[in-house]
Write a protein that holds these residues in place. Structure first.
Motif, mmCIF file in Angstrom:
data_model
loop_
_atom_site.group_PDB
_atom_site.id
_atom_site.type_symbol
_atom_site.label_atom_id
_atom_site.label_comp_id
_atom_site.label_asym_id
_atom_site.label_seq_id
_atom_site.Cartn_x
_atom_site.Cartn_y
_atom_site.Cartn_z
ATOM 1 N N UNK A 193 0.844 -1.213 0.000
ATOM 2 C CA UNK A 193 0.000 0.000 0.000
ATOM 3 C C UNK A 193 0.869 1.248 0.000
ATOM 4 N N UNK A 194 1.899 1.219 0.841
ATOM 5 C CA UNK A 194 2.751 2.401 1.004
ATOM 6 C C UNK A 194 3.464 2.778 -0.280
ATOM 7 N N UNK A 195 3.866 1.779 -1.068
ATOM 8 C CA UNK A 195 4.556 2.057 -2.341
ATOM 9 C C UNK A 195 3.622 2.828 -3.281
ATOM 10 N N UNK A 253 1.057 4.605 -2.425
ATOM 11 C CA UNK A 253 0.825 5.927 -1.837
ATOM 12 C C UNK A 253 1.980 6.878 -2.120
ATOM 13 N N UNK A 254 3.192 6.384 -1.931
ATOM 14 C CA UNK A 254 4.385 7.225 -2.124
ATOM 15 C C UNK A 254 4.437 7.814 -3.533
ATOM 16 N N UNK A 282 2.071 10.634 -3.838
ATOM 17 C CA UNK A 282 2.337 11.818 -2.993
ATOM 18 C C UNK A 282 3.607 12.534 -3.439
ATOM 19 N N UNK A 283 4.660 11.740 -3.682
ATOM 20 C CA UNK A 283 5.985 12.314 -3.911
ATOM 21 C C UNK A 283 6.377 12.141 -5.378
ATOM 22 N N UNK A 318 9.535 10.287 -6.236
ATOM 23 C CA UNK A 318 9.707 8.884 -5.830
ATOM 24 C C UNK A 318 9.743 7.992 -7.074
ATOM 25 N N UNK A 347 14.023 2.827 -8.684
ATOM 26 C CA UNK A 347 15.211 3.218 -7.928
ATOM 27 C C UNK A 347 15.244 2.649 -6.519
ATOM 28 N N UNK A 348 14.074 2.212 -6.020
ATOM 29 C CA UNK A 348 14.008 1.634 -4.665
ATOM 30 C C UNK A 348 14.187 0.116 -4.679
ATOM 31 N N UNK A 363 17.241 -1.577 -2.710
ATOM 32 C CA UNK A 363 17.134 -1.388 -1.262
ATOM 33 C C UNK A 363 15.953 -2.163 -0.694
ATOM 34 N N UNK A 364 14.843 -2.143 -1.427
ATOM 35 C CA UNK A 364 13.655 -2.860 -0.956
ATOM 36 C C UNK A 364 13.941 -4.355 -0.851
#
Lengths: 204, 204
Positions: A166-168, A170-171, A174-175, A178, A182-183, A186-187
């Protein structure tokens, strides 16, 4: 008596649904007219109404199609030998969908409509439950095979993955800076770390 | 010349903003009238318009107040000796806000309005940046003191925390059965695990 060609029927349905998804992602459910969908699909309104009585029926069919595709994909992942790799691949698909403007807007549009319309809400809740069950089966299978080591009880690990998914989405909404791709590295490192996935130690 | 009492001024402003937050959380920005806010606050419309020219000015003041409270709180956390404990405390506050129906609805209402109104969007983006900077300072400080060990570069660790925070608010709004307090222990274990927070090994 007219013989109906099932292949042609399926193809026309698919064409209309694909056109509807493009329109919904572009303008939102409420600002999309059935005329716009007909125009995008290149079909007459008579043809569209032959398959769907109204716009809401198209919205429900789109949500149902998304859910059904998720179910099929998770079913395939569950056939894999390495379920921890399958789980990481699933997260790759999430990042891929989040990076795809049309898919992302469609998913966010469905989530918003789910809060406004009870029928869409019920279908979306069913999709959410299906995803949770799929992730539970993946994680549980991986744990049984020793491919992951759960540091928290299974149901909490699943809820944490749902939070991250969900957060991905949302990000990205919002941003503007983002970048899901690129994540990715790290993810993967973080999820491997949490699940103690073999091949990398938590300190790696 | 009338002497303005600054304490009374601040108190009246605070009363109106608190009433507005209750109304916005209950009915949403668009369905809340200034009359409803006056009624909730127990002030005349003359008094309300003395402080705010229109409803949008109240909305912006609410968003600004939320941002300012977050900044103050993160500033306090940064004064702590144990920044890893401060970070875990921050996540407790997130869970607490997500569990509080009024706070949660207000936060989701602000997020939705941010997509519709450019001014609210700009303030909300500034709040988002402020949160990211606060988390960066906390994580960086904790890493410098050896209180956390980052397995991914700092900016990715921060983005992951932002994903988790967004995801928690999303989950409570999607899944009626999601209980933020019930996730606390598992969430702490997972975050400790990711950040290799001393006192618990990744395998604990």
């Amino acid at each position: 008596m007219r013989i109906r060609d099932p292949d042609k029927h399926a193809l026309q349905l698919e064409t209309i649904l694909e056109a509807a998804k493009i329109c919904f992602a572009r303008s939102g459910f409420h600002w999309t007219s059935t005329e716009a969908i007909c125009s995008e699909a290149g079909v007459s309104s008579g043809k569209l109404f032959h398959y769907f009585p109204n716009k809401k029926a198209i919205i429900l069919a789109v949500v149902h199609q998304q859910t059904s595709q998720t179910a099929t994909y998770i079913g395939e992942l569950l056939q894999r030998a390495d379920l921890s790799a399958a789980l990481l691949e699933f997260l790759d698909v999430v990042l891929h969908l989040a990076a795809d403007g049309q898919e992302r807007r469609l998913i966010l549009e469905i989530a918003a409509e789910a809060t406004r319309d009870d029928d869409v809400g019920a279908l979306n809740a069913a999709a959410d439950t299906l995803l949770a069950k799929g992730l539970t089966a993946l994680l549980n299978g991986a744990a049984e095979r020793g491919q992951v080591k759960l540091v928290v009880p299974l149901e909490h690990a699943v809820r944490f993955l749902m939070i991250v998914i969900d957060g991905i989405f949302n990000r990205v909404s919002i941003d503007a800076g983002f970048d899901p791709a690129g994540e990715r590295d790290s993810l993967r490192t973080i999820i491997r770390n949490i699940l103690c996935i073999s091949g990398e130690t938590p300190d790696a």
